[in-house]
Enzyme design. Structure first.
Site, PDB file in Angstrom:
ATOM      1  N   PRO A  21       0.801  -1.226   0.000  1.00 22.60           N
ATOM      2  CG  PRO A  21       0.172  -0.817   2.234  1.00 22.60           C
ATOM      3  CD  PRO A  21       0.951  -1.789   1.361  1.00 22.60           C
ATOM      4  CG  ASP A  22       0.941   5.864  -1.662  1.00 21.80           C
ATOM      5  OD1 ASP A  22       1.945   6.077  -0.964  1.00 21.80           O
ATOM      6  OD2 ASP A  22       0.535   6.663  -2.532  1.00 21.80           O
ATOM      7  CB  THR A  23       1.789   7.026   2.851  1.00 21.99           C
ATOM      8  OG1 THR A  23       3.166   6.813   2.557  1.00 21.99           O
ATOM      9  CG2 THR A  23       1.646   7.576   4.263  1.00 21.99           C
TER      10      THR A  23
END
Length: 754
Positions: free
Chosen positions: A266-268
């Site tokens: 996941p992205d942040t």
């Protein structure tokens, strides 16, 4: 994106293979043939088969694992395509948009391999790239400078070549941002574009199935085909569901349709639920949401299956084995400030690629420069920022221009500059050789003072009230440098700048040889001054990295003949663009596949400069169009499901060739471009890019250029059938120097069988 630690295998014992899965999206399901990934799968599945449940959970949550099978240490992800971020003794490369402007396959691959080698030698295993999206749906998008442009074909080829370059350097490519991540505004909800959690939901990008496939999934096909080992899911939503827990995106499209064998991370702030993420396709997490205890609970209550846990664990190791990181040869991971110089001779490559990327948009015989007697230089972009070369650039709250030479991006796209050569320095080095006198105002707005002065012709004193006009007067050449700033955290607020445009007009009013040089993060309008009689040349590019000034000066003086081409359309007015920033929670992609030149063509909008445009110091002619049409093809692909999609999609089914001659007096490079118009029944754009080649041709010589057509190049997405369809009928062929400068045309007819 932060540095993330997760598990890698440091040793492998001979273990039995794991049984194949049967659910869609799990490796070995639905008959997806792994091809050259098979060896990695056997190693990873054998290793995972010998782990306990606790060890598998440790593997997917980023903790170390020690078992009888061997030991696992941390594998790191790090930004990005422009080079290692926040490290000493590394190179700052051109951004991806600049690289795409070379339209040069070899240049794109060479930079990726060089970037990958620096990651490898610093002990980093995963590059957070290629940045296949943002694609560039809107020219106001804050991060479009990080990608390869809004054309899916060009973007796809560049994404694939970048992935291959990283792999050949021994590191894992991790493409981002999956999917439909096209703006910063509301990316975390609450109207914000920052990386922190605003406490409300991010926007949802809503697109129909045709648009999804023909525009936004297209580049990921190329990246997966060329060996993509990881994919970052975006922090935003697609069709109402968060990307990182979107089964349609991750399980159906990415892992089954595209046959992607690697891991999804996941992205942040991309995770909001461990259960929803895990069962719908995310494979790795390190936040408190995705903890070992949480995953244990999901297993114990039956919400998460053992088969899916095994699949996640295997996928976490697929890329590691695929690029042979298990051979133990990679140097240990270095601290950010360690004296381990990994740059090699990359400065030469950066300088060459930067020059290749610059597009000459206008030239009234002003360039190349011929030892001007007096030259004046204007604009903050010509010189260094007051403190540098590296500043922590948080774009949110920053202005639309940069008060210094802009050569790298912001946020995740900010390179670690070991030094920066601004144009002022490169020009100074050149004029010393030529004996030129140079004057400068390194600012976009100039306030005179009684303490500054200018030696004027015909007087032995200094002018007490110097101005742009004073500096421009009596100059043989006036160079005006402009930039445009944007990046992670905020979208663009303008496509032109009043202060800069006033500067150009003021200089041009007083200098009959005004040359404008632009480095920009996206389309930059210039109709405020482009038709001024004294604006004699325009050189246009993206952000070029540490050698930026040298690259620009190489073009200005003719040491390199310009060959860069636009990767976006430059409009006459902001209103000519059809997609603006979305300020609501639901962002509907109602434009469909009609982005950039596809929209301009469909609506007969005349651009200032079209997609693919770029001039040279020499001239070229086109002749002898030859079309080897496809034989009878099946309506739908009949090949096996494979990594990169149905294997038939990559078959070469036809060729188009032309002869290109250099009719000028200088050696140079041309970029002939192939565009196709589909049969009417396919309901496609007027023209679509389906081939290009950058060819270097000596003066008076010619070269034959051949474009290979893959099955996917003449296919469109059949929504009811959920397959790529080849339409029966007449395809129009156009070959030229841009999407509007079409030199040759023809047709071929395709017959399909059911």
């Amino acid at each position: 994106m932060k540095v993330l630690s997760f598990i890698v295998a440091a040793a492998l014992l001979g273990l039995t293979g794991a049984s194949s899965n049967s659910s869609p999206g799990l490796l070995k399901s639905d008959g997806v043939v792994l091809g050259d990934w098979e060896s990695a799968y056997q190693k990873a599945s054998s290793f995972v088969a010998g782990l306990t449940t606790d060890q598998k959970l440790a593997l997917i949550t980023g903790s170390s694992v020690n078992s009888t099978n061997g030991s696992f240490s941390g594998l790191t992800f790090l930004d990005g395509d422009m080079g290692l971020q926040n490290f000493f003794y590394v190179s700052a490369f051109s951004l991806s948009s600049a690289l795409a402007m070379t339209w040069d396959r070899d240049a794109i691959y060479a930079q990726a391999k060089a970037v990958g080698s620096e990651f490898y030698n610093k002990g980093i295993q995963v590059v957070a790239g290629p940045t296949s999206q943002p694609l560039g749906r809107t020219p106001w998008g804050g991060r479009i400078v990080e990608g390869f442009g809004p054309d899916p074909y060009l973007n796809g080829l560049a994404s694939g070549l970048t992935a291959k370059g990283y792999i050949d350097a021994g590191v894992i490519p991790g493409a981002k941002h999956f999917l439909l991540y096209e703006q910063e505004t509301n990316r975390t909800g609450g109207g914000g574009g920052g990386g922190g959690d605003s406490g409300s939901a991010p926007y949802s990008s809503n697109a129909d199935d045709k648009t999804l496939h023909e525009t936004y999934l297209w580049p990921f096909y190329d990246a997966v085909k060329h060996g993509l080992g990881a994919v970052m899911c975006a922090m935003t939503k697609v069709n109402g569901t968060l990307s990182c827990q979107n089964s349609d995106l991750l399980m159906k499209h990415l892992k089954t349709e595209l046959g992607f064998p690697g891991l999804v991370w996941p992205d942040t702030n991309g995770q909001s639920s461990a259960l929803e993420s895990a069962v719908n396709g995310e494979d790795y997490g390190s936040s408190s949401i995705w903890s070992t205890s949480t995953m244990e609970t999901l297993l114990s209550n039956g919400s998460l299956s053992e088969a899916r846990l095994d699949d996640m664990a295997v996928r976490n190791l697929m890329g590691y084995y695929y690029v042979n990181l298990d051979n133990g040869l990679q140097p240990e991971e270095q601290s950010e400030d360690a004296y381990v110089d990994v740059r090699g001779n990359h400065s030469k490559l950066i300088r060459e690629n930067g020059a290749k990327s610059m597009a000459l948009l206008k030239n009234k015989n002003a360039l190349p420069l011929r030892k001007p007697r007096v030259m004046s230089v204007f604009g903050a972009h010509a010189g260094p920022v007051l403190g540098g070369p590296n500043t922590a650039m948080d774009i949110e709250g920053s202005g639309p221009t940069y008060q210094g030479h802009l050569a790298t991006g912001t946020g995740s796209a900010q390179a670690s500059l070991p030094y920066l050569v601004p144009p002022y320095v490169a020009l100074t080095n050149r004029i010393i050789e030529d004996g030129t006198m140079m004057r400068w105002v390194l600012n976009d707005t100039y306030s005179s003072s009684s303490t500054s002065g200018l030696i004027t012709e015909g007087t032995d004193s200094t002018a007490v009230d110097p101005s742009f006009a004073d500096y421009a007067t009596n100059s043989d050449a006036c160079l005006v440098f402009l930039n445009a700033l944007s990046g992670e955290g905020a979208d663009r607020t303008e496509l032109y700048n009043d202060d800069q445009d006033t500067m150009v007009n003021t200089v041009a009013d007083n200098c009959n040889n005004t040359i404008v040089i632009i480095n920009t993060v996206g389309p930059r309008l210039m109709d405020q001054w482009i038709e001024h009689d004294n604006v004699t040349a325009v050189l246009y590019g993206s952000l070029l990295g540490q050698e930026s000034g040298n690259s620009i000066v190489d073009i200005l003086y003719g040491d390199v003949n310009p060959s860069g081409r636009l990767i976006h359309t430059i409009a006459k007015n902001e209103s000519d663009y059809n997609v603006k920033i979305c300020y609501t929670a639901q962002c509907n992609f109602t434009e469909g596949v009609y982005l950039d030149y596809r929209y301009f063509d469909a609506h007969n909008v005349t651009p200032r400069y079209p997609f693919g445009h770029g001039l040279s110091y020499t001239t070229f002619s086109y002749s002898d169009l030859n079309i080897e049409k496809p034989s009878t093809l099946s309506k739908y692909p009949t090949g096996e499901k494979a990594v990169g999609g149905n294997s038939d999609l990559w078959d070469i089914v036809g060729n188009v060739s032309v002869k290109v001659a250099n009719t000028g007096s200088l050696d140079g490079a041309e970029v002939p471009q192939l565009y196709l118009g589909f049969p009417t029944a396919a309901q496609q754009p007027v023209r679509q890019l389906r081939g290009f080649e950058r060819v270097e041709i000596a003066s008076g010589k010619q070269s034959q250029v051949t474009f290979q057509l893959r099955r996917r190049d003449i296919s469109y997405w059949d929504v009811p059938a959920q397959q790529w369809l080849v339409a029966s009928g007449d395809y129009k062929v156009y070959v030229g120097a841009s999407s509007r400068d079409l030199k040759l045309n023809g047709t071929f007819t395709v017959q399909t069988s059911s």
